[in-house]
Motif scaffolding. Structure first.
Motif, PDB file in Angstrom:
ATOM      1  N   THR A 125      51.628  60.874  39.721  1.00 54.40           N
ATOM      2  CA  THR A 125      50.793  59.811  38.939  1.00 54.40           C
ATOM      3  C   THR A 125      51.877  58.574  38.670  1.00 54.40           C
ATOM      4  O   THR A 125      51.302  57.764  38.623  1.00 54.40           O
ATOM      5  N   ALA A 126      53.138  58.900  38.776  1.00 54.87           N
ATOM      6  CA  ALA A 126      53.959  57.761  38.631  1.00 54.87           C
ATOM      7  C   ALA A 126      53.724  56.674  39.997  1.00 54.87           C
ATOM      8  O   ALA A 126      53.597  55.425  39.846  1.00 54.87           O
ATOM      9  N   CYS A 127      53.638  57.406  41.184  1.00 54.45           N
ATOM     10  CA  CYS A 127      53.390  56.515  42.236  1.00 54.45           C
ATOM     11  C   CYS A 127      51.975  55.818  42.274  1.00 54.45           C
ATOM     12  O   CYS A 127      51.821  54.829  42.557  1.00 54.45           O
ATOM     13  N   MET A 128      50.920  56.374  41.795  1.00 51.26           N
ATOM     14  CA  MET A 128      49.907  55.779  41.518  1.00 51.26           C
ATOM     15  C   MET A 128      49.781  54.691  40.650  1.00 51.26           C
ATOM     16  O   MET A 128      49.091  53.581  40.726  1.00 51.26           O
ATOM     17  N   MET A 129      50.564  54.845  39.589  1.00 53.18           N
ATOM     18  CA  MET A 129      50.581  53.585  38.575  1.00 53.18           C
ATOM     19  C   MET A 129      51.568  52.627  39.237  1.00 53.18           C
ATOM     20  O   MET A 129      50.855  51.518  39.192  1.00 53.18           O
ATOM     21  N   TRP A 130      52.467  52.799  39.972  1.00 55.70           N
ATOM     22  CA  TRP A 130      53.025  51.665  40.845  1.00 55.70           C
ATOM     23  C   TRP A 130      52.095  51.054  41.936  1.00 55.70           C
ATOM     24  O   TRP A 130      51.910  49.912  41.867  1.00 55.70           O
ATOM     25  N   PHE A 131      51.294  51.832  42.675  1.00 60.63           N
ATOM     26  CA  PHE A 131      50.295  51.128  43.494  1.00 60.63           C
ATOM     27  C   PHE A 131      49.301  50.613  42.645  1.00 60.63           C
ATOM     28  O   PHE A 131      48.757  49.388  43.365  1.00 60.63           O
ATOM     29  N   THR A 132      48.652  50.873  41.590  1.00 57.37           N
ATOM     30  CA  THR A 132      47.772  50.176  40.924  1.00 57.37           C
ATOM     31  C   THR A 132      48.417  48.751  40.476  1.00 57.37           C
ATOM     32  O   THR A 132      47.743  47.848  40.390  1.00 57.37           O
ATOM     33  N   ALA A 133      49.654  48.968  39.656  1.00 54.66           N
ATOM     34  CA  ALA A 133      50.236  47.674  39.246  1.00 54.66           C
ATOM     35  C   ALA A 133      50.298  46.808  40.401  1.00 54.66           C
ATOM     36  O   ALA A 133      50.148  45.437  40.257  1.00 54.66           O
ATOM     37  N   GLU A 134      50.734  47.347  41.482  1.00 57.15           N
ATOM     38  CA  GLU A 134      51.035  46.317  42.772  1.00 57.15           C
ATOM     39  C   GLU A 134      49.788  45.648  43.157  1.00 57.15           C
ATOM     40  O   GLU A 134      49.663  44.719  43.631  1.00 57.15           O
ATOM     41  N   TYR A 135      48.793  46.586  43.271  1.00 58.23           N
ATOM     42  CA  TYR A 135      47.302  46.050  43.849  1.00 58.23           C
ATOM     43  C   TYR A 135      46.846  44.914  42.741  1.00 58.23           C
ATOM     44  O   TYR A 135      46.467  43.809  43.110  1.00 58.23           O
ATOM     45  N   LEU A 136      46.843  45.093  41.454  1.00 62.39           N
ATOM     46  CA  LEU A 136      46.313  44.133  40.522  1.00 62.39           C
ATOM     47  C   LEU A 136      47.422  42.969  40.509  1.00 62.39           C
ATOM     48  O   LEU A 136      46.732  41.816  40.218  1.00 62.39           O
ATOM     49  N   LEU A 137      48.708  43.084  40.533  1.00 68.11           N
ATOM     50  CA  LEU A 137      49.241  42.112  40.680  1.00 68.11           C
ATOM     51  C   LEU A 137      49.134  41.141  41.935  1.00 68.11           C
ATOM     52  O   LEU A 137      48.974  39.683  42.076  1.00 68.11           O
ATOM     53  N   ARG A 138      48.816  41.743  42.954  1.00 66.22           N
ATOM     54  CA  ARG A 138      48.787  41.174  44.151  1.00 66.22           C
ATOM     55  C   ARG A 138      47.166  40.270  44.081  1.00 66.22           C
ATOM     56  O   ARG A 138      47.050  39.310  44.462  1.00 66.22           O
ATOM     57  N   LEU A 139      46.388  40.951  43.554  1.00 65.52           N
ATOM     58  CA  LEU A 139      44.853  40.534  43.450  1.00 65.52           C
ATOM     59  C   LEU A 139      44.873  39.423  42.319  1.00 65.52           C
ATOM     60  O   LEU A 139      44.468  38.167  42.636  1.00 65.52           O
ATOM     61  N   ALA A 140      45.819  39.373  41.289  1.00 64.03           N
ATOM     62  CA  ALA A 140      45.884  38.332  40.237  1.00 64.03           C
ATOM     63  C   ALA A 140      46.468  37.189  40.749  1.00 64.03           C
ATOM     64  O   ALA A 140      45.998  35.913  40.482  1.00 64.03           O
ATOM     65  N   SER A 141      47.463  37.275  41.715  1.00 67.54           N
ATOM     66  CA  SER A 141      48.179  36.255  42.268  1.00 67.54           C
ATOM     67  C   SER A 141      47.568  35.454  43.691  1.00 67.54           C
ATOM     68  O   SER A 141      47.998  34.478  44.242  1.00 67.54           O
ATOM     69  N   SER A 142      46.467  36.243  44.276  1.00 73.12           N
ATOM     70  CA  SER A 142      45.992  35.792  45.301  1.00 73.12           C
ATOM     71  C   SER A 142      45.479  34.287  45.218  1.00 73.12           C
ATOM     72  O   SER A 142      44.491  34.315  44.170  1.00 73.12           O
ATOM     73  N   PRO A 143      45.478  33.438  46.077  1.00 75.76           N
ATOM     74  CA  PRO A 143      44.682  32.259  46.066  1.00 75.76           C
ATOM     75  C   PRO A 143      43.160  32.366  46.034  1.00 75.76           C
ATOM     76  O   PRO A 143      42.625  31.421  45.961  1.00 75.76           O
ATOM     77  N   ASN A 144      42.859  33.291  46.988  1.00 73.91           N
ATOM     78  CA  ASN A 144      41.576  33.487  47.519  1.00 73.91           C
ATOM     79  C   ASN A 144      41.266  34.812  47.141  1.00 73.91           C
ATOM     80  O   ASN A 144      41.375  35.791  47.827  1.00 73.91           O
ATOM     81  N   LYS A 145      40.508  35.174  45.938  1.00 70.01           N
ATOM     82  CA  LYS A 145      40.096  36.606  45.734  1.00 70.01           C
ATOM     83  C   LYS A 145      39.324  37.136  46.592  1.00 70.01           C
ATOM     84  O   LYS A 145      39.698  38.415  46.954  1.00 70.01           O
TER      85      LYS A 145
END
Length: 444
Positions: free
Chosen positions: A221-241
């Motif tokens: 669960t902790a690993c999945m929380m990290w993967f989720t946060a990483e994916y959402l941060l990368r999506l939010a910072s992406s210049p082309n969604k």
């Protein structure tokens, strides 16, 4: 000094000849030879020398001596030797050791069209042009990471900083720490997934069924929380969604995360009797198998895996030939094995489609032993099949390995060349700044 030999077809004895000095190498040239390409610089030069047009001669060469009819050019003599081939062979080959891009500039200087290049040299030139484009692209990416847009808003600057942290491990120390943490999370998650299936480490639930240990579930669960946060941060910072969402590696990341939340949702629905418990358990079991997709996340952090993927893409022809060889061999030997084994009362070859399995494991030298021939002819067929299988597998291996080595070395060279290009640009910009300071001091 070296002299171009007079051609056998030269008939006019008073045909003009000139002497050119190419980077210290003196060459004697004949007008009838040079006039085979009248639009070239040398042909214009020999005609101008005959007409004694000094002004036009000065525009065609760097310097000249009218008394000796010697013309000076500050050019590469090795490249000029290749240029002279066009007047005798009607084609040009780029010799080894000469930069093809610089040679094209030499051809433009001597006013020789690129169509006279041989096909092999054209392909070599296009390859080098592609490498230059790759280097330019890498330099552009590095410069974009280094430069900061002063006109960008605070939100855009934060987005750019976050994008570098999540996508550019080499941009800073925190970005490198995040990349290492993500890499370790993938490894830990994969290990937990495998260890959780060991019966001795499982516990019994209320119904007496073996389930994963709560500690392992907490780690996952902790690993999945990290993967989720990483994916959402990368999506939010992406210049082309949209480009981000449709990227192959990002689709892999999403497929690695999605089953976890679907399992939670199905478990929640099953708990409150909104779905049949049996259907929920089957869906959960199927989705838990999809957790193996997270291992592909390692490719994001491993340049070696990325290089292997690109090398396999470039080896599709060789892989296609391998599959074709194996397919033909499997069909032939399976049909022969079925035919030869029909005379035996305890034959294991019930049909040709069933014999395909035997042919596959035999040609790949696996040999599980679940199906095997019992007749003499069947054994001879088996021996021939695995010999042909070894040959068929071995033939395309060398080109595939060579493609991997070539592509890997090429990527290393391009990365080094891009870094050197950036360093050279920084040195030039630093020199310009220093000259500006010196000029300002002189003015004061």
């Amino acid at each position: 000094m070296w002299t171009i030999p007079k051609p056998k077809y030269r008939r006019c004895e008073d045909e003009p000849e000139i002497t050119v000095n190419i980077g210290g190498v003196r060459v004697v040239l004949f007008g009838d030879v040079l006039n085979r390409y009248p639009e070239s610089r040398l042909a214009e030069l020999v005609n101008c020398s005959s007409a004694h047009n000094d002004e036009l001669i000065s525009s065609l060469c760097d310097d000249f001596d009218p008394s000796r009819k010697e013309f000076y050019f500050d050019r590469d003599p090795d490249a000029f030797k290749c240029i002279m081939d066009v007047y005798y062979l009607d084609e040009i080959h780029i010799k080894r050791g000469i930069c093809p891009i610089c040679f094209i500039k030499e051809m433009e200087f001597w006013k020789i069209d690129q169509s006279v290049l041989d096909d092999c040299c054209k392909s070599y030139l296009s390859e080098k042009e592609g490498e230059l484009k790759d280097i330019a692209g890498k330099v552009k990416v590095i410069l974009e990471d280094l430069e900061e847009d002063q006109n960008a808003s605070g939100t855009q600057q934060c987005q750019r900083v976050l994008w570098r942290l999540m996508e550019k491990p080499g941009s800073s120390f925190p970005a490198r720490v995040i990349a290492i943490a993500s890499f370790l999370s993938v490894l830990v998650s994969a290990v937990v997934m495998c260890v959780g299936t060991i019966p001795e480490l499982q516990v019994s639930d209320a119904e007496g069924k073996l389930v994963e240990h709560p500690t392992l579930e907490a780690i996952e669960t902790a690993c999945m929380m990290w993967f989720t946060a990483e994916y959402l941060l990368r999506l939010a910072s992406s210049p082309n969604k949209l480009h981000f969402a449709l990227s192959f590696m990002n689709i892999v990341d999403f497929m690695a995360i999605m089953p976890f939340y679907v399992v939670l949702s199905l478990t929640y629905l099953g708990t409150f009797s909104m779905m049949e418990l049996a259907n929920v358990q089957q869906a959960v079991q199927a989705l838990r198998i999809m957790r193996i997709a997270r291992i592909f996340k390692l490719a994001r952090h491993s340049s070696g895996l990325q290089t292997l993927t690109y090398a396999l893409k470039r080896s599709l022809k060789e892989l296609g030939l391998l599959l074709m060889y194996m397919g033909v061999g499997i069909f032939v030997f399976a049909a022969l094995g079925y035919t030869m084994e029909q005379s035996h009362p305890k034959t294991l070859f019930r049909s040709i489609p069933q014999s395909f399995w035997w042919a596959i494991i035999t040609m790949t030298t696996v040999g599980y032993g679940d199906i095997y021939p019992k007749t003499t002819l069947g054994k001879c067929n088996a021996a021939l099949s695995f010999l042909c299988g070894v040959i068929a597998i071995a033939l395309p291996i060398h080109p595939i390995i060579n493609n991997f080595v070539v592509f890997y070395n090429k990527q290393k060279v391009l990365e080094t060349a891009a870094k050197h290009e950036v360093e050279l640009m920084e040195l030039k910009s630093g020199g310009d700044i220093q000259r500006r300071k010196d000029s300002d001091n002189d003015d004061t």
